[in-house]
Design a protein around this motif. Sequence first.
Motif, PDB file in Angstrom:
ATOM      1  N   TYR A 249       0.839  -1.201   0.000  1.00 46.72           N
ATOM      2  CA  TYR A 249       0.000   0.000   0.000  1.00 46.72           C
ATOM      3  C   TYR A 249       0.877   1.254   0.000  1.00 46.72           C
ATOM      4  O   TYR A 249       0.713   2.153  -0.833  1.00 46.72           O
ATOM      5  N   LEU A 250       1.830   1.282   0.916  1.00 48.99           N
ATOM      6  CA  LEU A 250       2.660   2.480   1.045  1.00 48.99           C
ATOM      7  C   LEU A 250       3.476   2.742  -0.220  1.00 48.99           C
ATOM      8  O   LEU A 250       3.723   3.894  -0.586  1.00 48.99           O
ATOM      9  N   ALA A 251       3.871   1.667  -0.901  1.00 51.49           N
ATOM     10  CA  ALA A 251       4.664   1.847  -2.131  1.00 51.49           C
ATOM     11  C   ALA A 251       3.848   2.620  -3.170  1.00 51.49           C
ATOM     12  O   ALA A 251       4.388   3.459  -3.906  1.00 51.49           O
ATOM     13  N   ILE A 252       2.545   2.364  -3.208  1.00 51.80           N
ATOM     14  CA  ILE A 252       1.684   3.071  -4.169  1.00 51.80           C
ATOM     15  C   ILE A 252       1.574   4.556  -3.794  1.00 51.80           C
ATOM     16  O   ILE A 252       1.696   5.440  -4.637  1.00 51.80           O
ATOM     17  N   VAL A 253       1.351   4.820  -2.503  1.00 48.71           N
ATOM     18  CA  VAL A 253       1.203   6.222  -2.097  1.00 48.71           C
ATOM     19  C   VAL A 253       2.533   6.963  -2.293  1.00 48.71           C
ATOM     20  O   VAL A 253       2.560   8.098  -2.767  1.00 48.71           O
ATOM     21  N   ASP A 254       3.632   6.296  -1.947  1.00 50.92           N
ATOM     22  CA  ASP A 254       4.966   6.917  -2.139  1.00 50.92           C
ATOM     23  C   ASP A 254       5.161   7.299  -3.606  1.00 50.92           C
ATOM     24  O   ASP A 254       5.599   8.411  -3.911  1.00 50.92           O
ATOM     25  N   GLU A 255       4.812   6.365  -4.478  1.00 52.14           N
ATOM     26  CA  GLU A 255       5.052   6.623  -5.904  1.00 52.14           C
ATOM     27  C   GLU A 255       4.204   7.808  -6.373  1.00 52.14           C
ATOM     28  O   GLU A 255       4.684   8.675  -7.114  1.00 52.14           O
ATOM     29  N   PHE A 256       2.966   7.864  -5.903  1.00 51.42           N
ATOM     30  CA  PHE A 256       2.115   8.987  -6.282  1.00 51.42           C
ATOM     31  C   PHE A 256       2.706  10.312  -5.794  1.00 51.42           C
ATOM     32  O   PHE A 256       2.797  11.293  -6.544  1.00 51.42           O
ATOM     33  N   MET A 257       3.120  10.335  -4.541  1.00 50.93           N
ATOM     34  CA  MET A 257       3.642  11.593  -3.969  1.00 50.93           C
ATOM     35  C   MET A 257       4.895  12.050  -4.729  1.00 50.93           C
ATOM     36  O   MET A 257       5.064  13.245  -4.987  1.00 50.93           O
ATOM     37  N   GLU A 258       5.746  11.110  -5.083  1.00 51.22           N
ATOM     38  CA  GLU A 258       6.950  11.475  -5.843  1.00 51.22           C
ATOM     39  C   GLU A 258       6.565  12.040  -7.206  1.00 51.22           C
ATOM     40  O   GLU A 258       7.104  13.042  -7.664  1.00 51.22           O
ATOM     41  N   ALA A 259       5.618  11.360  -7.865  1.00 48.43           N
ATOM     42  CA  ALA A 259       5.219  11.770  -9.215  1.00 48.43           C
ATOM     43  C   ALA A 259       4.639  13.178  -9.191  1.00 48.43           C
ATOM     44  O   ALA A 259       5.010  14.042  -9.993  1.00 48.43           O
ATOM     45  N   VAL A 260       3.743  13.415  -8.245  1.00 53.45           N
ATOM     46  CA  VAL A 260       3.064  14.699  -8.214  1.00 53.45           C
ATOM     47  C   VAL A 260       4.062  15.833  -7.932  1.00 53.45           C
ATOM     48  O   VAL A 260       3.991  16.903  -8.536  1.00 53.45           O
ATOM     49  N   HIS A 261       5.021  15.575  -7.045  1.00 56.81           N
ATOM     50  CA  HIS A 261       5.967  16.631  -6.710  1.00 56.81           C
ATOM     51  C   HIS A 261       7.076  16.784  -7.732  1.00 56.81           C
ATOM     52  O   HIS A 261       7.740  17.810  -7.762  1.00 56.81           O
ATOM     53  N   THR A 262       7.237  15.785  -8.568  1.00 58.20           N
ATOM     54  CA  THR A 262       8.180  15.959  -9.666  1.00 58.20           C
ATOM     55  C   THR A 262       7.585  16.941 -10.667  1.00 58.20           C
ATOM     56  O   THR A 262       8.250  17.862 -11.135  1.00 58.20           O
TER      57      THR A 262
END
Length: 604
Positions: A249-262
């Motif tokens: 679960y956390l891997a999905i949220v982490d990936e989203f947060m990285e993508a959005v802030h990139t």
Amino acid sequence: MWKLARLVAASNFRRARPFSTAIPLPCIVHKRGADILHDPWFNKDTGFPLTERDRLGLRGLLPPRVISFQQQYARFMESYRSLERNTMGQPEGVVSLAKWRILNRLHDRNETLYYRVLIDNIKDFAPVIYTPTVGLVCQNYSGLFRRPRGMYFSAKDKGEMMSMIYNWPAHQVDMIVITDGSRILGLGDLGVQGIGIPIGKLDMYVAAAGINPQRVLPIMLDVGTNNKKLLEDPLYLGLRQPRLEGAEYLAIVDEFMEAVHTRWPKAIVQFEDFQAKWAFETLERYRGRFCMFNDDVQGTAGVALAGLLGTVRAQGRPLSDFSNQKIVVVGAGSAGLGVLKMAVQAVSRMSGNNETSAKKQFFVLDKDGLITKARKNLDPAAAPFAKELADVEGLREGSSLIEVVKTLKPHVLLGLSGVGGIFNEEVLKAMRGSDSPRPAIFAMSNPTMNAECTAADAFKHAGDNIVFASGSPFENVDLGNGRVGHVNQANNMYLFPGVGLGALLSGARLISDGMLQAAAECLASYMTDDEIKRGVLYPSIDSIRDITAEVGAAVLRSAVSEKLAEGHGDVGPKEMKQMSNEETVEYVRRNMWYPVYSPLVHEK
Ligand SMILES: NC(=O)c1ccc[n+]([C@@H]2O[C@H](COP(=O)([O-])OP(=O)(O)OC[C@H]3O[C@@H](n4cnc5c(N)ncnc54)[C@H](O)[C@@H]3O)[C@@H](O)[C@H]2O)c1
Ligand SMILES: O=C(O)C[C@H](O)C(=O)O
Ligand SMILES: [Mg+2]
């Protein structure tokens, strides 16, 4: 030197002020012809002037007569009022969904007109686009779905999010509201159908905080659902798998947060309606790295704290008496524990006592009753607020709500349990024995059917002298002889738009406890003594834009003083620091988007 005029000119917003006669700034559009008519950000329907029709290749694509914005507005309102007349007497759910549909169709077609009618009629329309109707919309989302709104990231998109984020058509995004659909209002796990919540919250951002609608982004993070009914529904639109848990679960949220802030390093992310364990965990995980907050934990806490301080004033007591109030919180989830944490911090600050002694006046119950240190498998998140048995004489581990109320005679009973009607007749009558001359009942759970009690029942059973607040709107109560029982709406809508706006306009790196505290204090001090004495704890929703500007300014000033502000546009933290309180509010107001038709200028 800082100059207001320069700040205003520096703003990137397509804006104009209400009732201003100034000519609106032009808006650049990269499309022409029918593509513009089908884009709700730019579409003016029959309102395109003839010159603009020529410039944009629209001539012949619309009936010849140009209808003014005022006429379009009046026509929409007439259709809405006629729908109200025609559906009179029909079941409430049918009427609410019909109202939501007509507003949603306008939202899909013409955002400028949509947001203008929303702002001008916020009291009537908030219950349609926000709680309670938004709950019904989420429950029926798969059937109501016509057009997508926002973005959907699912567990199947793992590894793709960094590129997917570039599919969003807007170049700039300021405000994101994200949910995983796991705790939608008090309605439980609604999976992908929870997207209605970020949409409703962002509508409030536009209406209350004047965030430009071209710069908001509702997000659904679909990691599956544990709702059996949805999993078995052939029309369900989300992933048909159980929710991801743990590291997956956390891997999905982490990936989203990285993508959005990139893509948008300065975008603010509001987490909304995550089940408690993920609400707390994601907040701790990201708040030191990204400009984000959790509305259910932190926004709710600020609104509740403002209300609790109001109840002290309503008793005619000085604020310092806050530390003598006995407060029972019913519900130990993301919202209840968030409220407790912030309220304890406030008592400790005001009284100068440490947090351990500040906790003494607070009591918390969950589905298993009063939470004490004697509880087996005590939830670590609730543990800091669990009572020593020695401190709750006459009570025991797991005491029921009625036992707690009768024994403690609390000043305040505050519900964030999600359980409709739990403040039943017996509990409300027991509040007549409260040690407060003006007992307070907060039935904060949403939507309406999940409220711990109705307003009418609260006044009927607990007495005319109570102070009452609910999360979803209720009508004021007629107490006879011309007296009115005032109903407050204790909803985080009074805070989150200002928190996001203040963070945005300061260019804050993070959202600190200090910024949230400043927001709560601003809301708490907004009401006059006269209003508070009449039981009015919060401003009317009609003035939500005003209170949001004030809250936004308080948040901005706090970000500046904590050195978290990095500036916005070409207004740097130094210039912000030099602004007086009034100038800060003015700066915030002038940066609030207001819906008017801007001249469209085509650029390739
Ligand atoms: N008014 C607002 O601004 C606002 C803000 C946030 C949440 N809420 C509402 O608060 C409710 C709870 O939200 P949450 O995020 O804390 O949910 P949650 O699921 O995290 O927590 C619910 C809590 O209520 C407890 N509970 C359940 N049944 C109970 C019972 N019979 N007696 C006592 N406690 C009981 C649970 O044990 C849990 O501790 C929802 O209805 C939500 O809509 C309102
Ligand atoms: O959405 C609302 O109306 C308030 C709150 O965020 C909730 O979850 O109930
Ligand atoms: Mg919420």
